[in-house]
Design an enzyme around this catalytic site. Structure first.
Site, short mmCIF file in Angstrom:
data_model
loop_
_atom_site.label_atom_id
_atom_site.label_comp_id
_atom_site.label_asym_id
_atom_site.label_seq_id
_atom_site.Cartn_x
_atom_site.Cartn_y
_atom_site.Cartn_z
N ASP A 178 -5.48 10.15 9.82
CA ASP A 178 -4.20 9.60 10.24
C ASP A 178 -3.71 10.20 11.55
OD1 ASP A 178 -3.15 7.66 8.23
OD2 ASP A 178 -3.70 9.30 6.89
N TYR A 182 -10.84 -3.79 3.46
CA TYR A 182 -9.89 -3.37 4.49
C TYR A 182 -10.69 -3.20 5.77
CZ TYR A 182 -6.07 -0.47 6.51
OH TYR A 182 -5.06 0.06 7.28
N GLU A 220 0.88 -1.17 0.00
CA GLU A 220 0.00 0.00 0.00
C GLU A 220 0.91 1.22 0.00
OE1 GLU A 220 -2.89 0.04 3.14
OE2 GLU A 220 -4.06 -1.59 2.26
#
Ligand SMILES: Cc1ncc(COP(=O)(O)O)c(C=O)c1O
Lengths: 406, 267
Positions: B60, B175, B49
């Site tokens: 994040d 995911y 990735e």
């Protein structure tokens, strides 16, 4: 379809997926999808619930002090020699700005959903103060995210929030202003989504925020419309409001969207000038993109990276804008213009001297453009300028520009 | 069959699970990324990735935020990321590469333009953190035509009904985000993950890889026992940060924890 029809139809937006034409929507990480769906359902139910509306109206009347006056600035109007200027006095609200209309509404939503903790991002600190205020009143835990740069230039509001019992986090990432505060608030929300209600401070963010923040603030326009009819026997010829994220502007504009005779001006921050690159005017100079959960106009570079903004007013220092404004620009319903820092400071001083009203620097953008606009109109015409907040918080900034430490 | 599907099929035959490292493209500087990608494969990565840096990485934590900042400061752009993939492909035709990031740079390039260039570069999948399937109508058909898989996230807060809907749009892999939070935070509850992944496996045949909170051999092995693959990011990106001034040492520093994970997963 006639034009009047089209204009009235603008009031039906957003669609049920939160879109205003190509703008808006819900561009968020999956963890937040459930919380947003839940909020949407709660809001749908409560906004149709007379008890909820009655409680909201009662708080606006007895806690915020509404309705706010529509004040005819006769002396200033005469001096300018153009249209009659009416000021919608949101500066007289409890906590000193329009922001509280929204935080009262969202705090009620938090209460109804049983969340014990609220968070918010803030730029000028007005939304942070308004959030900390309602949190204090409802006994909710409160945490505020504020760019480190704004913490410095709005130290008075930081201290107010602390006195109100909120924890204020200075955000050091990125450009250390409002957009970074919003990133950090989103990160907090993702982490604490079960216990936390995120009180977004403007008509941006993922659906349903742009809609609900607009709805809570549209009390401004509803009152102004009635007051204008009562005081002058007719609707105004034009409305003027500053646009950061766009909540005070949307609040004023929305109830007038269907009134074809009413022109509308949203005033962005031109900073050093629209051609200098140092400004915060995504509608005037930006292009569409996706940030903070919605598609809208953004200040971005050739690679789609968000660029730093500049404005003398912390509350307008934001590279995006509410998606409804993006759509109103594209369909031509609202004119988006800008005022430079220099024009803004001049308007700030002028209103203070001529009318004895000290406006917020954000609101002074609307005044700076409204002044120019009025001068192109005749004395039998009238405009409403949204005086979104009072200037106490900006005294340090203005004194600093004058070379004075207070 | 896409390169990602092939890889999962091949691993399945070997009775192995996928080890999927994440690094931010262009971190600490664009010229090192291709070398680091090869080093990851050498240490046992099955897929990569590759993060597209963004000015506002809202989902994040601090470690990956800083990586985005370093990368952008070094002049990385989406165009350059695509060039990196193309260069990687010159000597590695097997390892799938998934671009991961935020929507705006892609939208700004134009979806058609991106799909075309990404295909030409040899990109296999796209994972946009802020693009749920509901908003993907503009881009999904273009990627499909280009043979690029759209990877979607499923979170602990995703309801069963929503998971089914997301799965119906997904290709390549799903995911599963193991924790509520941003990248690099908290520790992982393997039992809770196992339960969620088992539910997902009932509604989809698309492989389910798990990310967030995997930091060593033990956690990678635990996760790979209950899913189809382990995605590891912040632990690696932290190494890059530590060695940003000694970039020659980064490859070895990434290989060490990755090899440990590979060994633990294959044991
Ligand atoms: C007084 C005042 N006006 C305007 C704004 C800008 O926000 P919006 O555009 O959402 O009204 C702010 C934001 O802090 C503010 O404090």
């Amino acid at each position: 379809m006639t034009k009047a029809n089209t204009y009235a139809e603008l009031m039906q937006l957003p669609d049920d997926r939160g879109h205003f034409g190509p703008y808006g929507g819900r561009f968020v990480s999956e963890t937040l999808s459930y919380a947003l769906e839940e909020l949407e359902a709660t809001y749908k139910k409560l906004s149709a619930d007379p008890d909820f509306q009655a409680e909201f109206d009662k708080d606006l009347a007895h806690y915020v002090g509404r309705p706010s006056p529509l004040y005819h600035a006769e002396r200033w109007s005469r001096m300018l020699g153009g249209a009659q200027i009416y000021l919608k006095r949101e500066d007289l609200n409890h906590t000193g700005a329009h922001k509280v209309n929204n935080t009262i509404g969202q705090a009620l939503l938090a209460k109804y959903t049983g969340k014990p903790r609220v968070i918010a991002e803030t730029g000028a600190g007005q939304h942070g103060v308004a959030t900390a205020t309602v949190a204090a009143r409802l006994g909710l835990e409160c945490e505020i995210y504020m760019g480190a740069e704004d913490v410095q230039r709005q130290s008075l509001n930081v201290y107010r929030m602390k006195l109100l019992g909120a924890k204020v986090n200075a955000v050091e990432s990125g450009s250390r202003t409002l957009k970074d505060a919003m990133n950090e608030a989103m990160r907090d929300w993702v982490t604490n989504v079960d216990s936390t209600f995120y009180i977004i401070g403007t008509v941006a963010g993922p659906h349903p925020y742009p809609q609900l923040v607009r709805d809570f603030n549209s009390v401004i326009g509803r009152e102004a419309r009635e007051q204008s009819l009562a005081q002058t026997g007719r609707l105004p010829d034009a409305l003027v409001a500053c646009v950061g994220g766009g909540s005070n502007a949307m609040g004023l504009f929305y109830p007038f969207l269907g009134d074809e005779s009413v022109a509308m001006y949203g005033v962005e921050a031109a900073g050093d000038g629209l051609d200098t690159g140092r400004h915060a005017a995504p509608l005037c100079k930006g292009s569409p993109g996706v940030l903070h959960g919605n598609r809208t106009y953004l200040m971005q570079n050739h690679d789609g990276q968000i660029i730093e903004t500049h404005s003398v007013s912390a509350g307008l220092d934001y590279p995006g804008v509410g998606p409804e404004h993006a759509y109103l620009k594209d369909v031509g319903r609202v004119n988006y213009v800008a005022a430079t820092d220099v024009e803004v400071l001049s308007a700030f001083r002028e209103l203070t001297k001529v009318e004895g009203i000290m406006p917020a620097l954000e609101s002074s953008h609307a005044l700076a453009y409204g002044r120019k606009l009025a001068q192109t109109m005749s004395p039998d015409q009238q405009i409403i300028i949204n005086l979104s907040g009072r200037g106490d918080k900006d005294i340090h900034t203005v004194a600093g520009i004058d070379g004075i430490t207070v | 069959m896409s390169r990602i599907e092939q890889k999962f099929a091949q691993l399945n035959e070997q009775g192995k699970k996928a080890l999927i490292p994440y690094i931010t493209g262009g971190d600490p500087k664009p010229e090192y990324t291709v070398g680091l990608m090869h080093a990851l494969v050498e240490a046992g990565a099955d897929m990569i990735e590759l993060g597209i840096p963004f000015s506002d990485p809202m989902a994040d934590g601090e470690v990956i935020q800083k990586a985005h900042e370093r990368s952008l400061a070094a002049g990385t752009t989406l165009e350059k990321i695509l060039e990196m993939v193309a260069e990687f492909r010159q000597t590695d035709a097997d390892t799938p590469v998934v671009l991961m990031g935020y929507l705006n740079p892609i939208e700004h390039m134009g979806y058609g333009n991106f799909a075309h260039k990404a295909k030409a570069a040899g990109v296999d999948g796209l994972l946009m953190v802020d693009l749920p399937p509901e908003e993907a109508d503009n881009v999904a058909p273009l990627l499909k035509d280009a043979g690029i898989d759209m990877i979607f996230l499923i979170a602990p807060t995703t309801t069963a009904a929503r998971a089914a809907k997301i799965a119906s749009h997904a290709s390549g892999y799903l995911y599963y985000v193991s924790i509520k939070g941003v990248t690099g935070s908290a520790t992982l509850d393997t039992d809770a993950v196992a339960e969620k992944v088992a539910e997902l496996k009932k509604i989809t045949s698309v492989p389910v890889a798990v990310g967030f909170g995997i930091r060593d051999g033990a956690s990678a092995a635990a996760i790979s026992r209950v899913s189809d693959g382990a995605i590891v990011g912040s632990v690696l990106v932290k190494k890059v940060a530590e060695l940003a001034e000694q970039p020659d040492q980064i490859a070895a520093a990434l290989q060490e924890p990755l090899s440990e994970m590979r060994t633990a997963m294959d044991a």
